[in-house]
Design an enzyme around this catalytic site. Structure first.
Site, PDB file in Angstrom:
ATOM      1  N   CYS A 114      37.105  38.913  43.190  1.00 55.40           N
ATOM      2  CA  CYS A 114      37.470  39.160  41.804  1.00 55.40           C
ATOM      3  C   CYS A 114      37.356  40.649  41.474  1.00 55.40           C
ATOM      4  CB  CYS A 114      36.611  38.287  40.894  1.00 55.40           C
ATOM      5  SG  CYS A 114      37.087  38.228  39.159  1.00 55.40           S
ATOM      6  N   HIS A 115      36.449  41.031  40.586  1.00 58.43           N
ATOM      7  CA  HIS A 115      36.217  42.435  40.248  1.00 58.43           C
ATOM      8  C   HIS A 115      35.167  43.089  41.160  1.00 58.43           C
ATOM      9  CE1 HIS A 115      38.226  41.110  36.578  1.00 58.43           C
ATOM     10  NE2 HIS A 115      38.370  42.370  36.226  1.00 58.43           N
TER      11      HIS A 115
END
Length: 186
Positions: A114-115
């Site tokens: 994800c991030h």
């Protein structure tokens, strides 16, 4: 039950605002495979996850980033979420800890979802590497020199990246495989 990771020690680096499933699911996969897993953070006590649009459960912190070194671990996991990676990439001790997994002649497996890859951009570890992530940080990763692709999971020389919680099954499988394989040459 097979325990291919028996004797392996894996760090999960996170702080408040980690995507709940992106910490809990990989930790379970690692534990089920026989690994020892430590939750490392920049704050003591417990950290709280983020789940959908609200705060999730608390997870006990085992050690602080300032107390540990990559030498103590066989691999690292960087969960995503929005708040978590942004806070970690601004912390000197967290950056030092993550940087230790990348040596001149080898890297230990590092998995970011994800991030989570934001940290790798921050410490300049993405040049020339094929990665994926949550689409909103694509430009940041490309600006850091990464070759960004939109795939469920990408493995580049011990670096495992994935896009989102929906990719966790594939991410966890590759994570366990890379930890089992161990160090990779650059």
């Amino acid at each position: 039950m097979s325990t291919p990771l028996a004797g392996k020690k894996v760090a999960i680096l996170a702080t408040d605002g980690f995507e709940q499933s992106e910490l809990v699911s990989p930790r379970k996969a690692l534990l089920d495979a026989g690994a020892e897993v430590d939750i490392i953070s920049i704050k003591p006590g417990a950290i709280r996850g983020w789940e959908d649009d609200h705060w999730g459960e608390e997870i006990k912190v085992d050690k602080l980033a300032q107390e540990v070194s990559a030498v103590e671990y066989n691999a690292l996991v960087l969960p995503g979420g929005l708040f978590n990676p942004d806070a970690l990439r601004q912390d000197t001790e967290a950056k030092r800890f993550v940087d230790g997994f990348f040596q001149e002649d080898y890297i230990k497996p590092v998995a970011a979802i994800c991030h989570g890859p934001w940290m790798l951009a921050e410490i300049d570890k993405l040049k020339g590497r094929k990665v994926t992530s949550y689409p909103s940080i694509r430009t940041d990763l490309e600006n850091a020199g990464a070759n960004w692709v939109d795939e469920q999971v990408v493995v580049d020389n011990g670096l495992v990246t994935s896009r989102k919680p929906g990719d966790l099954q594939a991410f966890n499988k590759k994570l366990v495989e890379e930890v089992w394989e161990g160090r990779h040459s650059e």
